[in-house]
Each structure stands twice: as C-alpha cells, then as structure tokens.
Design a protein around this motif. Structure first.
Motif, mmCIF file in Angstrom:
data_model
loop_
_atom_site.group_PDB
_atom_site.id
_atom_site.type_symbol
_atom_site.label_atom_id
_atom_site.label_comp_id
_atom_site.label_asym_id
_atom_site.label_seq_id
_atom_site.Cartn_x
_atom_site.Cartn_y
_atom_site.Cartn_z
ATOM 1 N N LEU A 4 0.757 -1.584 0.066
ATOM 2 C CA LEU A 4 -0.164 -0.421 0.024
ATOM 3 C C LEU A 4 0.687 1.325 -0.030
ATOM 4 O O LEU A 4 1.692 1.429 1.001
ATOM 5 C CB LEU A 4 -0.649 0.296 1.111
ATOM 6 N N PRO A 9 -6.103 4.392 -1.309
ATOM 7 C CA PRO A 9 -6.511 3.683 -0.333
ATOM 8 C C PRO A 9 -5.870 4.085 1.239
ATOM 9 O O PRO A 9 -5.956 4.096 2.454
ATOM 10 C CB PRO A 9 -7.054 2.112 -0.657
ATOM 11 N N GLY A 10 -4.289 4.109 1.125
ATOM 12 C CA GLY A 10 -2.764 4.711 1.862
ATOM 13 C C GLY A 10 -3.404 5.967 2.147
ATOM 14 O O GLY A 10 -3.283 5.794 3.093
ATOM 15 N N ALA A 55 -6.205 6.369 4.697
ATOM 16 C CA ALA A 55 -5.628 5.220 5.928
ATOM 17 C C ALA A 55 -4.534 5.892 6.945
ATOM 18 O O ALA A 55 -4.749 5.844 8.431
ATOM 19 C CB ALA A 55 -4.990 3.496 5.620
ATOM 20 N N ASP A 108 0.272 -2.065 4.192
ATOM 21 C CA ASP A 108 -0.350 -3.328 2.915
ATOM 22 C C ASP A 108 -2.204 -3.430 3.212
ATOM 23 O O ASP A 108 -2.767 -2.793 4.194
ATOM 24 C CB ASP A 108 0.237 -4.422 3.441
ATOM 25 N N LEU A 109 -2.204 -4.388 2.499
ATOM 26 C CA LEU A 109 -4.221 -3.928 2.282
ATOM 27 C C LEU A 109 -4.135 -5.677 2.165
ATOM 28 O O LEU A 109 -3.811 -6.000 1.748
ATOM 29 C CB LEU A 109 -4.657 -2.762 1.274
ATOM 30 N N LYS A 123 -10.724 -5.378 2.747
ATOM 31 C CA LYS A 123 -11.123 -3.969 3.082
ATOM 32 C C LYS A 123 -10.080 -3.954 4.074
ATOM 33 O O LYS A 123 -10.718 -2.088 4.475
ATOM 34 C CB LYS A 123 -13.398 -4.270 3.025
ATOM 35 N N ALA A 165 -7.156 -1.784 5.798
ATOM 36 C CA ALA A 165 -5.433 -1.142 5.586
ATOM 37 C C ALA A 165 -4.722 -1.174 6.335
ATOM 38 O O ALA A 165 -5.782 -1.066 8.146
ATOM 39 C CB ALA A 165 -5.564 -0.144 4.556
#
Length: 273
Positions: free
Chosen positions: A112, A118-119, A122, A146-147, A150, A152
């Motif tokens: 991620l 998304p990173g 998060a 990392d992911l 759903k 993170a």
C-alpha cells in the motif's frame, strides 16, 4: 395580758399589725447563680447514675476495589501500552472491525502506498486519531503499509515512537503503541507484540516483531490459515481473522533468508528469552 399568757388570736393580729414589715430586697449579684449551682448539684447527687452505654465498635474500613477494564475479547501478548478503538456496525460479534470487513481478508497482502488512494485515506485516519499520541508534532514515516481485503494496516513512526494502525472505513479501526524496531541478528525473527481483538465473528488476531537484515520473507500458519507476512524496514507485521486460544501467536513460522534457504520454527520460538 399577764406574763406567760399567750395572746388571743385577735390580740395577736393587733400586735402583728404594729410590727413594721421588713423591706423586700433582692439577693446580691451572683447569689442566684450560686444557689442554682447548689440546687443542680443536689439534683445530680439524688439522681441515680445510669449504667454506661458501651462505646460503639469502630467501623470497619471500606476497601475500594480497582477494576482493570479491557476491550471485549482482547488477549494481548507483548508490550503494547495503548489502544484507541473506533467501533463500527457489525453482525454476530463486536470489535473494532466488523465481521464483513474481516471476511474480506486475504492471505497475500497488497503493498500500500501511503501517499495515494486507500493508503492516503488510511494514513489520514490514523494520524487524525493519534494527534495526542506519542511523538506528536514530530515528522512521520510510514512503514509496513499493506491492504488485506477492506482492511489497511500500517506502522506510524514519529519522534522515536511507533504506532500500529488498522483501518477499514471512516468509522472502524484501531491503533496502539508498539516498541521501536529492535536490532537483532541477521537471520533472526523476534516477536514483540500481538494478541486479538473483538469477539464472535468479529474477532481477529494480530502480531508484529523485528527481523534481521538477511530475512527476506515470512509465512505463518495459524488455525488452519496460511498467510504471508509484510516485512519492511527491520519489522514484520501480520493479522488474520478468527478466534484462537493463543491470540496472536502463530502455530508455525516459515522464514526465508536472502540466500534462498528456509527454516520452519514454532511461533513460541520467536519470543526472546
């Protein structure tokens, strides 16, 4: 009237009428108080003294019990010292991550980038909730991002402190302080912090520790699951859903070194003695 003869009543009355009546006068100042004191003393002497009433026994001190409160279903092993949790909606269990979010878990994590997508979302969630955490105001470095489905996961490093953070949405996630990376032997893997959170179908386990410079990959097995571990900057991190009797301690660990050799050890052997 002859001597020795008592006067008749009428004569006595006449005689008494001729005797001057003495003038009335009050008692000197202080005499009333003196007589009152003597009278009360007489009353005290005449009044029987009641038997003394036993003094009541001293009250027993009340002891206040201090309770240690943990999150529902949490079993923590290692050195985590602080936890912050935001709850989300869930089904048959309760915890910082919902059962639906945990069901999206994957055994192979996706790296991620903390600066985009998304990173970035998060990272913002974690930093917003760590405003008063260790190292506040110091420059931030993100590692082990990392992911898995759903959820993170990342480690926030700042001011010499480290925090492990899990985020699934704007309303669900958790973070806790962990130990800074330790210096270990080149081929070594150590277990620093781990445990479990939640209950029912919202239970998940987590673990993290330090690795030596020659450790390139780690695979763990726990409760029938096999999953890859994220290794970066001298640290390894992992999490997996489900309830286990030993929380975040895996059953077995497969370590791959830089020269391609591998070895399999038990999860308990990762603890430094």
């Amino acid at each position: 009237m002859n001597a020795g003869q008592r006067p008749e009543p009428v004569e006595r009355a006449e005689l008494l009428g001729q005797v001057p009546v003495p003038a009335e006068r009050d008692l000197p100042a202080g005499r009333h108080a003196l007589h009152r004191e003597r009278l009360m003393r007489r009353i005290d002497l005449d009044t029987p003294t009641p038997s003394p009433t036993p003094a009541p026994a001293p009250a027993r001190p009340r002891f206040r019990r201090r309770l240690a409160v943990t999150l529902a279903g949490a079993l923590v092993v290692g050195t985590a010292v602080a936890v912050a949790v935001t709850q989300s909606s869930r089904g048959g269990g309760s915890g910082p991550l919902s059962s639906a979010e945990l069901a999206s878990w994957t055994g192979v994590p996706t790296p991620l980038a903390a600066s985009t997508g998304p990173g970035a979302t998060a990272e913002k969630w974690c930093l917003d909730r760590m405003t008063a955490g260790p190292g506040a105001g110091a420059p931030v470095t993100i590692t082990n991002a990392d992911l898995r489905g759903k959820v993170a996961s990342m480690v926030v490093n700042r001011g010499g402190s480290a925090m492990l953070c899990y985020v699934a949405s704007k309303t669900s996630g958790l973070w806790e302080t962990i130990d800074p990376v330790k210096t270990v032997a080149a081929g070594a893997v150590t277990y620093d912090t781990g445990g479990s959170h939640g209950d029912g179908d919202a239970t998940f386990n987590y673990a993290q520790g330090s690795v030596g410079a020659d450790v390139k990959a780690i695979t763990m097995q726990s409760a029938g699951r096999t999953f890859q571990v994220t290794v970066a900057d001298g640290r390894w991190t992992a999490w997996w859903p489900g309830s286990t009797s030993h929380g975040g301690v895996p059953d077995t660990v497969t370590v791959t070194l830089a020269d391609g050799t591998t070895r399999i050890v038990s999860g308990s052997s990762l603890f430094v003695r």
